[in-house]
Structure formats: structure tokens, C-alpha cells
Enzyme design. Sequence first.
Site, mmCIF file in Angstrom:
data_model
loop_
_atom_site.group_PDB
_atom_site.id
_atom_site.type_symbol
_atom_site.label_atom_id
_atom_site.label_comp_id
_atom_site.label_asym_id
_atom_site.label_seq_id
_atom_site.Cartn_x
_atom_site.Cartn_y
_atom_site.Cartn_z
ATOM 1 N N LYS A 41 0.836 -1.205 0.000
ATOM 2 C CA LYS A 41 0.000 0.000 0.000
ATOM 3 C C LYS A 41 0.874 1.260 0.000
ATOM 4 C CE LYS A 41 -3.773 -2.341 2.434
ATOM 5 N NZ LYS A 41 -4.834 -2.180 3.459
ATOM 6 N N TYR A 97 -11.980 -2.473 -3.817
ATOM 7 C CA TYR A 97 -12.627 -2.564 -2.503
ATOM 8 C C TYR A 97 -14.143 -2.480 -2.591
ATOM 9 C CZ TYR A 97 -8.146 -2.320 0.003
ATOM 10 O OH TYR A 97 -6.907 -2.591 0.526
ATOM 11 N N PHE A 145 -15.446 3.124 7.105
ATOM 12 C CA PHE A 145 -14.060 3.454 6.764
ATOM 13 C C PHE A 145 -13.809 3.539 5.254
ATOM 14 C CE2 PHE A 145 -14.352 -1.190 7.397
ATOM 15 C CZ PHE A 145 -13.824 -1.666 6.197
ATOM 16 N N ARG A 204 -1.863 -14.767 3.942
ATOM 17 C CA ARG A 204 -2.591 -14.054 5.003
ATOM 18 C C ARG A 204 -1.945 -14.295 6.369
ATOM 19 N NH1 ARG A 204 -7.119 -11.331 3.590
ATOM 20 N NH2 ARG A 204 -8.178 -11.598 5.579
ATOM 21 N N THR A 213 -5.789 -7.531 10.331
ATOM 22 C CA THR A 213 -5.914 -6.188 9.755
ATOM 23 C C THR A 213 -5.316 -5.092 10.636
ATOM 24 O OG1 THR A 213 -7.982 -6.940 8.787
ATOM 25 C CG2 THR A 213 -7.589 -4.569 8.769
ATOM 26 N N ARG A 239 2.332 -6.986 9.316
ATOM 27 C CA ARG A 239 1.628 -5.901 10.016
ATOM 28 C C ARG A 239 2.068 -5.802 11.477
ATOM 29 N NH1 ARG A 239 -4.090 -7.532 7.212
ATOM 30 N NH2 ARG A 239 -4.022 -6.105 5.433
ATOM 31 N N ASN A 270 -1.923 -0.198 6.968
ATOM 32 C CA ASN A 270 -1.398 -1.474 7.475
ATOM 33 C C ASN A 270 -0.476 -2.175 6.460
ATOM 34 O OD1 ASN A 270 -3.344 -2.215 5.692
ATOM 35 N ND2 ASN A 270 -4.603 -3.376 7.128
ATOM 36 N N HIS A 306 -1.981 -5.479 1.466
ATOM 37 C CA HIS A 306 -3.288 -6.090 1.257
ATOM 38 C C HIS A 306 -3.055 -7.452 0.611
ATOM 39 C CE1 HIS A 306 -7.378 -6.818 -0.092
ATOM 40 N NE2 HIS A 306 -6.870 -7.142 -1.263
ATOM 41 N N GLU A 353 -9.520 -9.505 -8.051
ATOM 42 C CA GLU A 353 -8.614 -8.392 -7.734
ATOM 43 C C GLU A 353 -7.429 -8.334 -8.702
ATOM 44 O OE1 GLU A 353 -7.714 -8.673 -3.520
ATOM 45 O OE2 GLU A 353 -9.843 -8.575 -2.989
HETATM 46 P P1 CMP Z 1 -7.234 -4.739 3.733
HETATM 47 O O1 CMP Z 1 -6.801 -6.072 4.170
HETATM 48 O O2 CMP Z 1 -6.623 -4.137 2.526
HETATM 49 O O3 CMP Z 1 -8.841 -4.747 3.556
HETATM 50 C C1 CMP Z 1 -9.635 -3.616 3.682
HETATM 51 C C2 CMP Z 1 -8.888 -2.454 4.261
HETATM 52 O O4 CMP Z 1 -9.714 -1.471 4.869
HETATM 53 C C3 CMP Z 1 -8.007 -2.936 5.410
HETATM 54 O O5 CMP Z 1 -6.953 -3.695 4.935
HETATM 55 C C4 CMP Z 1 -7.659 -1.614 6.058
HETATM 56 O O6 CMP Z 1 -6.684 -0.891 5.312
HETATM 57 C C5 CMP Z 1 -8.989 -0.895 5.954
HETATM 58 N N1 CMP Z 1 -9.827 -1.078 7.151
HETATM 59 C C6 CMP Z 1 -10.468 -2.185 7.543
HETATM 60 N N2 CMP Z 1 -11.159 -1.972 8.673
HETATM 61 C C7 CMP Z 1 -10.967 -0.682 8.984
HETATM 62 C C8 CMP Z 1 -11.412 0.153 10.049
HETATM 63 N N3 CMP Z 1 -12.212 -0.316 11.018
HETATM 64 N N4 CMP Z 1 -11.014 1.443 10.059
HETATM 65 C C9 CMP Z 1 -10.202 1.916 9.084
HETATM 66 N N5 CMP Z 1 -9.744 1.173 8.038
HETATM 67 C C10 CMP Z 1 -10.108 -0.122 8.001
#
Ligand code: CMP
Length: 139
Positions: free
Chosen positions: A10, A50, A58, A86, A92, A103, A113, A116, A127
Amino acid sequence: MLERTIVIVKPDGVKRGLIGEVIRRIENKDLKITRLRMIYPSTECIEQLYDIHKGKSFYEDLVRFMSSGPIVAMVVEGDEAIKVVRNLIGPTDGREAPPGTIRGDYALSIRENIVHAADSVERAEYEIKVVFSENCGSF
Ligand code: CMP
């Protein structure tokens, strides 16, 4: 079973100089990187990536963040690659992710984070199609 997935470094991971670290961990695990692309993604491409999060609290901030700078996308192959990747990445929320995961070692945020990865074979194919399409972004 042999699977392929997508991993995306990211914008925060790229800015912090963690492209090599993410690649190193994937390759150390004996997974194979079969495609690699750096792009500055358009808002539209990130919205497609997404799509399942549309409407969540979010979502808007996530789209803004993900299109705020270059990303590095790769296709990763190996035995049970979806689950294995994963596990390498961790949960996350960087604050909760255990040390030893990407992470857990590098993120202190739930949004920013570092990486992805797809969570199923079906999502991986979707994707990959979205992010490796010609019009996902420039560079
Ligand atoms: P990712 O695994 O890319 O999948 C969706 C993304 O949304 C996640 O990583 C975070 O970057 C973001 N995300 C998921 N939950 C939240 C949250 N509660 N608040 C802010 N960002 C979030």
C-alpha cells in the site's frame, strides 16, 4: 493445492521503503512472484478493488488513502497461497497483529497497514483482473 493470490504494498508501505521487505518475506517462504507492477492507482480502480467495503464507515478514507500514492501489486503463487500469505501478513489491525507478521512488525494502524492480500480464490482472481488491467492507473 496450488493457488495464486494478489499482494499489494500500500502507499504507506511504499513511502516507508518496505517494498523489498515484503518481497523478501514472500520469497523466503518459497512462494513465487509471477507478476509485479508499480502503479499510481486511480480512485475508480481502488473503488473496484474494494467494492465489498462500499458503504462501510471506513470506505471513503480507505479509498482516499489507497489512491494517495504509488502501490506495488504482485501475483503470488504456491501451495495454499491464499492462507499462507494471510498468515505472513497478520490481522488487519497493526496494533493487534502479532510480532513476526508483516503488520505486526511494521504497522500501528488499522487503515495504514502496509499490505493487502486477497481472502479467497475468487477474490484473488477478481482483484488480479482489476489491478492488472491497463486502466487501473498510470506509471
Ligand atoms: P485490507 O486487508 O486491505 O482490507 C480492507 C482495508 O480497509 C483494510 O486492509 C484496512 O486498510 C482498511 N480497514 C479495515 N477496517 C478498517 C477500520 N475499522 N477502520 C479503518 N480502516 C479499516
